[in-house]
Scaffold this motif. Sequence first.
Motif, PDB file in Angstrom:
ATOM      1  N   ALA A   1       0.830  -1.202   0.000  1.00  0.00           N
ATOM      2  CA  ALA A   1       0.000   0.000   0.000  1.00  0.00           C
ATOM      3  C   ALA A   1       0.865   1.253   0.000  1.00  0.00           C
ATOM      4  O   ALA A   1       1.832   1.359   0.761  1.00  0.00           O
ATOM      5  CB  ALA A   1      -0.926   0.001   1.208  1.00  0.00           C
ATOM      6  N   SER A   2       0.494   2.191  -0.834  1.00  0.00           N
ATOM      7  CA  SER A   2       1.166   3.485  -0.901  1.00  0.00           C
ATOM      8  C   SER A   2       1.099   4.169   0.462  1.00  0.00           C
ATOM      9  O   SER A   2       0.067   4.161   1.129  1.00  0.00           O
ATOM     10  CB  SER A   2       0.464   4.353  -1.953  1.00  0.00           C
ATOM     11  OG  SER A   2       1.084   5.597  -2.063  1.00  0.00           O
ATOM     12  N   GLY A   3       2.224   4.732   0.894  1.00  0.00           N
ATOM     13  CA  GLY A   3       2.265   5.441   2.161  1.00  0.00           C
ATOM     14  C   GLY A   3       2.478   4.567   3.381  1.00  0.00           C
ATOM     15  O   GLY A   3       2.622   5.067   4.489  1.00  0.00           O
ATOM     16  N   GLU A   4       2.503   3.249   3.204  1.00  0.00           N
ATOM     17  CA  GLU A   4       2.709   2.320   4.315  1.00  0.00           C
ATOM     18  C   GLU A   4       4.155   1.824   4.316  1.00  0.00           C
ATOM     19  O   GLU A   4       4.830   1.832   3.296  1.00  0.00           O
ATOM     20  CB  GLU A   4       1.770   1.120   4.197  1.00  0.00           C
ATOM     21  CG  GLU A   4       0.306   1.477   4.208  1.00  0.00           C
ATOM     22  CD  GLU A   4      -0.162   2.036   5.534  1.00  0.00           C
ATOM     23  OE1 GLU A   4       0.325   1.567   6.577  1.00  0.00           O
ATOM     24  OE2 GLU A   4      -1.010   2.947   5.530  1.00  0.00           O
ATOM     25  N   GLU A   5       4.605   1.361   5.479  1.00  0.00           N
ATOM     26  CA  GLU A   5       5.936   0.755   5.573  1.00  0.00           C
ATOM     27  C   GLU A   5       5.888  -0.603   4.884  1.00  0.00           C
ATOM     28  O   GLU A   5       5.077  -1.457   5.228  1.00  0.00           O
ATOM     29  CB  GLU A   5       6.335   0.589   7.035  1.00  0.00           C
ATOM     30  CG  GLU A   5       7.716   0.022   7.209  1.00  0.00           C
ATOM     31  CD  GLU A   5       8.114  -0.107   8.676  1.00  0.00           C
ATOM     32  OE1 GLU A   5       8.878  -1.037   8.983  1.00  0.00           O
ATOM     33  OE2 GLU A   5       7.664   0.712   9.493  1.00  0.00           O
ATOM     34  N   VAL A   6       6.754  -0.781   3.881  1.00  0.00           N
ATOM     35  CA  VAL A   6       6.787  -2.000   3.085  1.00  0.00           C
ATOM     36  C   VAL A   6       8.241  -2.374   2.834  1.00  0.00           C
ATOM     37  O   VAL A   6       9.086  -1.507   2.628  1.00  0.00           O
ATOM     38  CB  VAL A   6       6.068  -1.786   1.726  1.00  0.00           C
ATOM     39  CG1 VAL A   6       6.245  -2.989   0.822  1.00  0.00           C
ATOM     40  CG2 VAL A   6       4.607  -1.484   1.926  1.00  0.00           C
ATOM     41  N   SER A   7       8.526  -3.669   2.857  1.00  0.00           N
ATOM     42  CA  SER A   7       9.856  -4.155   2.483  1.00  0.00           C
ATOM     43  C   SER A   7       9.749  -4.938   1.187  1.00  0.00           C
ATOM     44  O   SER A   7       8.888  -5.802   1.039  1.00  0.00           O
ATOM     45  CB  SER A   7      10.439  -5.047   3.573  1.00  0.00           C
ATOM     46  OG  SER A   7      10.664  -4.307   4.740  1.00  0.00           O
ATOM     47  N   PHE A   8      10.617  -4.605   0.250  1.00  0.00           N
ATOM     48  CA  PHE A   8      10.744  -5.342  -1.004  1.00  0.00           C
ATOM     49  C   PHE A   8      11.799  -6.407  -0.748  1.00  0.00           C
ATOM     50  O   PHE A   8      12.944  -6.071  -0.437  1.00  0.00           O
ATOM     51  CB  PHE A   8      11.175  -4.388  -2.116  1.00  0.00           C
ATOM     52  CG  PHE A   8      11.051  -4.962  -3.484  1.00  0.00           C
ATOM     53  CD1 PHE A   8       9.906  -4.764  -4.232  1.00  0.00           C
ATOM     54  CD2 PHE A   8      12.078  -5.710  -4.031  1.00  0.00           C
ATOM     55  CE1 PHE A   8       9.784  -5.291  -5.513  1.00  0.00           C
ATOM     56  CE2 PHE A   8      11.968  -6.236  -5.304  1.00  0.00           C
ATOM     57  CZ  PHE A   8      10.813  -6.032  -6.049  1.00  0.00           C
ATOM     58  N   CYS A   9      11.443  -7.683  -0.839  1.00  0.00           N
ATOM     59  CA  CYS A   9      12.320  -8.777  -0.417  1.00  0.00           C
ATOM     60  C   CYS A   9      12.715  -9.671  -1.591  1.00  0.00           C
ATOM     61  O   CYS A   9      11.900  -9.951  -2.471  1.00  0.00           O
ATOM     62  CB  CYS A   9      11.617  -9.641   0.623  1.00  0.00           C
ATOM     63  SG  CYS A   9      10.989  -8.719   2.031  1.00  0.00           S
ATOM     64  N   VAL A  10      13.961 -10.123  -1.546  1.00  0.00           N
ATOM     65  CA  VAL A  10      14.465 -11.065  -2.539  1.00  0.00           C
ATOM     66  C   VAL A  10      15.165 -12.192  -1.786  1.00  0.00           C
ATOM     67  O   VAL A  10      16.137 -11.953  -1.064  1.00  0.00           O
ATOM     68  CB  VAL A  10      15.450 -10.395  -3.526  1.00  0.00           C
ATOM     69  CG1 VAL A  10      15.985 -11.410  -4.516  1.00  0.00           C
ATOM     70  CG2 VAL A  10      14.786  -9.232  -4.238  1.00  0.00           C
ATOM     71  N   ALA A  11      14.649 -13.404  -1.935  1.00  0.00           N
ATOM     72  CA  ALA A  11      15.261 -14.573  -1.314  1.00  0.00           C
ATOM     73  C   ALA A  11      16.294 -15.142  -2.282  1.00  0.00           C
ATOM     74  O   ALA A  11      16.071 -15.176  -3.498  1.00  0.00           O
ATOM     75  CB  ALA A  11      14.203 -15.623  -0.997  1.00  0.00           C
TER      76      ALA A  11
END
Length: 131
Positions: A16-26
């Motif tokens: 969600a825009s404006g929320e804390e988000v992590s883009f993750c790569v395993a």
Amino acid sequence: GVYFRNSQNTIIDLPASGEEVSFCVACNVSRQIDRLGLYLYIYQPAQDNSLMIHVSQEYDGKTFKVSAGKYELRLHCLPLALLRGSYTAKVALKDGTLYSLDAYDSLSFDVSSHEVVNRGLLYQKRKWTIS
């Protein structure tokens, strides 16, 4: 794999825009790497495929030295600046700045929004006051 996590560390399908988000790569590393790097390019097809984000921890002077094993590299977006819409990401894992280890050339994802933003290219977290 490539996925998102929210602020409670839960894997989510729709950031969600404006929320804390992590883009993750395993990733599964088979040998020692002195400078494991994550390169992320995010494009917005609805805006003539404009490049919206181009980041790497290498650009920020951060390097990861890893031995063989399983890892999850994370880009913490505090908050996510992308507006509601559809995006395409290119992700590259590299050994240093030149040697590519793995890449995802075209990952599509959507971003939702809890706030109304009618114009602009990015979300700006804000607080209004008067004194």
